[in-house]
Design a protein around this motif. Structure first.
Motif, mmCIF file in Angstrom:
data_model
loop_
_atom_site.group_PDB
_atom_site.id
_atom_site.type_symbol
_atom_site.label_atom_id
_atom_site.label_comp_id
_atom_site.label_asym_id
_atom_site.label_seq_id
_atom_site.Cartn_x
_atom_site.Cartn_y
_atom_site.Cartn_z
ATOM 1 N N GLN A 271 -35.133 -125.080 88.771
ATOM 2 C CA GLN A 271 -36.547 -124.978 89.146
ATOM 3 C C GLN A 271 -36.772 -123.793 90.074
ATOM 4 O O GLN A 271 -37.806 -123.139 90.021
ATOM 5 N N ALA A 272 -35.767 -123.493 90.902
ATOM 6 C CA ALA A 272 -35.889 -122.360 91.813
ATOM 7 C C ALA A 272 -35.471 -121.048 91.147
ATOM 8 O O ALA A 272 -35.403 -120.017 91.803
ATOM 9 N N GLY A 273 -35.168 -121.102 89.857
ATOM 10 C CA GLY A 273 -34.848 -119.871 89.137
ATOM 11 C C GLY A 273 -33.364 -119.610 88.945
ATOM 12 O O GLY A 273 -32.991 -118.590 88.383
ATOM 13 N N LYS A 329 -15.309 -118.560 93.041
ATOM 14 C CA LYS A 329 -15.815 -118.369 94.391
ATOM 15 C C LYS A 329 -16.323 -119.705 94.884
ATOM 16 O O LYS A 329 -16.579 -120.600 94.078
ATOM 17 N N VAL A 330 -16.474 -119.817 96.205
ATOM 18 C CA VAL A 330 -16.952 -121.094 96.747
ATOM 19 C C VAL A 330 -18.208 -120.847 97.569
ATOM 20 O O VAL A 330 -18.249 -119.955 98.417
ATOM 21 N N LEU A 331 -19.225 -121.654 97.285
ATOM 22 C CA LEU A 331 -20.503 -121.509 97.967
ATOM 23 C C LEU A 331 -20.500 -122.345 99.246
ATOM 24 O O LEU A 331 -20.082 -123.492 99.241
ATOM 25 N N ASP A 332 -20.965 -121.735 100.335
ATOM 26 C CA ASP A 332 -21.032 -122.446 101.606
ATOM 27 C C ASP A 332 -22.495 -122.775 101.888
ATOM 28 O O ASP A 332 -23.308 -121.878 102.082
ATOM 29 N N LEU A 333 -22.828 -124.061 101.897
ATOM 30 C CA LEU A 333 -24.231 -124.445 102.078
ATOM 31 C C LEU A 333 -24.499 -125.082 103.430
ATOM 32 O O LEU A 333 -25.561 -125.648 103.660
ATOM 33 N N ARG A 334 -23.503 -125.027 104.313
ATOM 34 C CA ARG A 334 -23.717 -125.631 105.622
ATOM 35 C C ARG A 334 -24.922 -124.989 106.311
ATOM 36 O O ARG A 334 -25.138 -123.795 106.133
ATOM 37 N N PRO A 335 -25.720 -125.675 107.092
ATOM 38 C CA PRO A 335 -25.543 -127.072 107.498
ATOM 39 C C PRO A 335 -26.086 -128.090 106.496
ATOM 40 O O PRO A 335 -26.124 -129.275 106.814
ATOM 41 N N ASN A 345 -35.028 -126.818 102.090
ATOM 42 C CA ASN A 345 -35.213 -126.458 103.489
ATOM 43 C C ASN A 345 -35.301 -124.960 103.737
ATOM 44 O O ASN A 345 -36.089 -124.519 104.559
ATOM 45 N N LEU A 346 -34.459 -124.185 103.015
ATOM 46 C CA LEU A 346 -34.424 -122.755 103.341
ATOM 47 C C LEU A 346 -34.983 -121.860 102.237
ATOM 48 O O LEU A 346 -35.130 -120.653 102.442
ATOM 49 N N GLY A 347 -35.234 -122.438 101.086
ATOM 50 C CA GLY A 347 -35.876 -121.646 100.035
ATOM 51 C C GLY A 347 -34.907 -120.846 99.180
ATOM 52 O O GLY A 347 -33.714 -120.749 99.460
ATOM 53 N N ARG A 348 -35.471 -120.242 98.128
ATOM 54 C CA ARG A 348 -34.625 -119.602 97.127
ATOM 55 C C ARG A 348 -33.970 -118.315 97.614
ATOM 56 O O ARG A 348 -32.845 -118.003 97.237
ATOM 57 N N ASP A 349 -34.671 -117.550 98.456
ATOM 58 C CA ASP A 349 -34.073 -116.282 98.900
ATOM 59 C C ASP A 349 -32.809 -116.519 99.727
ATOM 60 O O ASP A 349 -31.801 -115.837 99.557
ATOM 61 N N ALA A 350 -32.903 -117.525 100.610
ATOM 62 C CA ALA A 350 -31.723 -117.848 101.427
ATOM 63 C C ALA A 350 -30.581 -118.317 100.534
ATOM 64 O O ALA A 350 -29.410 -118.002 100.774
ATOM 65 N N GLU A 352 -30.058 -117.445 97.431
ATOM 66 C CA GLU A 352 -29.549 -116.258 96.744
ATOM 67 C C GLU A 352 -28.581 -115.486 97.644
ATOM 68 O O GLU A 352 -27.537 -115.000 97.194
ATOM 69 N N GLU A 353 -28.938 -115.419 98.915
ATOM 70 C CA GLU A 353 -28.097 -114.746 99.896
ATOM 71 C C GLU A 353 -26.716 -115.431 99.987
ATOM 72 O O GLU A 353 -25.681 -114.763 100.008
ATOM 73 N N ARG A 354 -26.743 -116.762 99.998
ATOM 74 C CA ARG A 354 -25.489 -117.509 100.057
ATOM 75 C C ARG A 354 -24.626 -117.251 98.807
ATOM 76 O O ARG A 354 -23.417 -117.183 98.891
#
Ligand SMILES: [Zn+2]
Length: 592
Positions: A271-273, A329-335, A345-350, A352-354
């Protein structure tokens, strides 16, 4: 409906297996056969062979095998009829029109019926969700911030609070209870009769790569148990070889895929692309799933929950990706806990950055490793360095190892030369683990006498298929009755009959069989390696031994099948034994 063996044979004979397989696998001619990298297991040297004369494929690594139709079925996850239709179109063979009468439907491919039931159920659950009865479910999805478009895109649904709502609906569509049970959507017990598997749940249809509904996941509304439930494995639903969201993710332009834990994660990401997200199906990530992803990408990002269980799952996933030959690769989604929560909470741009900063799997492993050491204690710290050195030894490639030593030294503030020395000494101790090496084929099992006798039978069938001119010499000593199990015997019967009237071809034998597992075994029978035969003497000896071996299994079978109180028992066994003894000393030469 079923097509006649003649039609099937026509499609098969006009679909050259080398051409068809060649569309998916890069093949090279070596001797009489073509070889390539097996699409069904991970390998670096091609043990996947395709024989033009036999019109069969066989993998010496994982044992996969069959004809052109079963190849397509396995590769694209198709039913027999679908594969046949695809090949017929390609070859320009017109298939008779499909008959949709109830009788014809009853006869149709069983897999197809299960797919039809799953599809009808998905439509029904979707309509429920949009009706008065489904308000609770719809409210749940809305609360999770899913748009109407997303709900439609994933065909989400709702199963009502009723023990047999779906069963009654499917019966009205003409399906039998046994078929509904076989499709995994109902169960039977004395008290309730045939009843729905899913009730009072929001429903997530699981589609395969061809966008066919093969099963469901359901999340209960309220506090019922279990919270999540999946369809059981069925003839069309193999959990270890399918991924939720793959039907969309396979066409993503991202160039990588993200694997995560749950249906809601995948849906929130799409949904967020982030249309490259998939999830394993209520089970741990498997080798089979990794091999499927490898068809579409070379890089997979692991996105598991940021807790201990998630870390464990990620470590396991890294091993699987490595074995499959995929970059990880491993995605870090903390917190935050998972992608769904993170995006909300942080949206799609954040997010994408992760993704951009996703961690190299090696450094992820090292970071997890470090957590078990107390870095303020010099002894413990040295131990950590030693385990680091051991991990670095796992890189077989000197240059790669060097690069990692460099990077690790910089990141952990270790003098590069000290680390190098430590790695060299650990390597010298022979503490090299094999984690980075190609795993051994899983088909290597203990050999039993049973296997040895089957091997002789396979060798004889392969030899006959390769050199039909030896048939008269074989027929002098061996009959199809000497073959020990049913499938071998029926293949031998077809082959002997064909050879006798001069019309034999392995492909012709295949046309009598449609079961995938049977085809795999037949391909194995006709593709057994005759090793170490160079001189005429070796050839003569091998021929004698194989004939003797097959006759011996025929004799064993005779003993097993005749009961000792059978009046013929003694006569027949004595005669069998005599013939075997005669055969020991007989001079049989395949070439004279
Ligand atoms: Zn293979």
């Amino acid at each position: 409906m079923r097509y006649s063996p003649e039609i099937i044979e026509e499609v098969r004979s006009r679909s050259d297996i080398v051409d068809v397989v060649g569309q998916y696998v890069h093949l090279q001619k070596k001797g009489a056969n073509y070889f390539g990298l097996c699409p069904f297991h991970n390998e670096k040297s091609g043990s996947f062979s395709v024989s033009q004369s036999k019109q069969m494929y066989h993998c010496f690594g994982c044992g996969a095998g069959g004809d052109v139709i079963s190849f397509l079925q396995k590769y694209d996850n198709l039913t027999f009829m679908e594969a046949l239709k695809q090949l017929a179109d390609r070859a320009g063979v017109k298939l008779p029109e499909e008959d949709d009468s109830p009788q014809a439907r009853a006869m149709r491919d069983k897999r197809q019926v299960l797919l039809d039931i799953n599809k009808d159920a998905a439509n029904y659950y979707f309509r429920n969700l949009m009706s008065q009865a489904g308000q609770k479910g719809l409210a749940y999805f809305r609360e999770r911030q899913l748009t109407d478009e997303t709900i439609k895109h994933f065909g989400l649904g709702y199963s009502k609070v009723s023990p047999d709502d779906l069963v009654r609906y499917l019966r009205s569509k003409g399906y039998a209870d046994t078929q509904i049970i076989d499709a995994g959507l109902a169960a039977f017990d004395e008290r309730m009769g045939t009843h729905d598997k899913f009730w009072n749940r929001v429903m997530f249809p699981i589609l395969d790569a061809q966008s066919k509904v093969i099963g469901f996941g359901g999340r209960v509304m309220g506090d019922g148990k279990p919270k999540y439930m999946n369809s059981p494995e069925t003839m069309v639903f193999d959990k270890s070889r399918n991924l939720f969201g793959l039907n969309y993710a396979k066409s993503s332009r991202a160039g990588y895929m993200i694997i995560c834990e749950g249906y809601m994660d995948v849906i929130a990401m799409h949904q967020a692309g982030f249309d490259m997200a998939v999830a394993s199906l209520g089970t741990a990530f498997t080798q089979g799933q990794a091999m499927i992803m490898k068809r579409y990408t070379d890089t997979v990002i692991l996105s598991y929950d940021s807790d201990e269980a998630g870390t464990k799952a990620a470590l396991r996933g890294i091993g699987i990706l490595r074995e499959a030959g995929l970059k990880g690769k491993v995605l870090d989604l903390r917190p935050y806990k998972d992608p769904d929560e993170f995006i909300k909470n942080l949206g799609r741009d954040a997010f994408e950055e992760r993704i951009k900063n996703a961690e190299n799997t090696f450094f992820f492993e090292v970071r997890v490793l470090q957590n078990s050491y107390d870095m303020s204690d010099p002894v413990s710290k040295t131990e950590f360095h030693r385990s680091l050195a051991r991990k670095l030894c796992e890189f077989q490639e000197p240059l790669e190892r060097e690069n990692y030593i460099e990077a690790v030294a910089a990141r952990y503030n270790i003098a590069r030369d000290d680390l190098k020395t430590m790695v060299a000494s650990v390597a010298a101790e022979g503490a090299v683990t094999k984690a980075y090496q190609r795993p051994k084929s899983t088909t290597t099992q203990k050999k039993t006498p049973e296997d040895a006798s089957r091997k002789n039978q396979r060798l004889l069938l392969t030899w006959l298929a390769d050199e039909p001119q030896i048939f008269p010499k074989v027929a002098k000593w061996v009959t199809p009755e000497d073959f020990s199990d049913d499938l071998y015997r029926s293949v031998a019967t077809e082959l002997f009959a064909g050879m006798e009237n001069g019309s034999f071809s392995p492909a012709h034998v295949l046309s009598r069989f449609t079961d995938e597992e049977e085809l795999r075994q037949i391909a194995e029978m006709f593709n057994t390696n005759l090793t170490q035969i160079e001189t005429p003497e070796q050839r003569r000896k091998a021929f004698h031994d194989i004939i003797y071996g097959v006759r011996q299994s025929g004799y064993e079978r005779l003993k097993k099948e005749l009961r000792p109180d059978d009046p013929e028992y003694l006569i027949k066994t004595i005669q069998g034994k005599k013939e075997l003894e005669k055969l020991i000393h007989a001079d049989i030469n395949p070439d004279d």
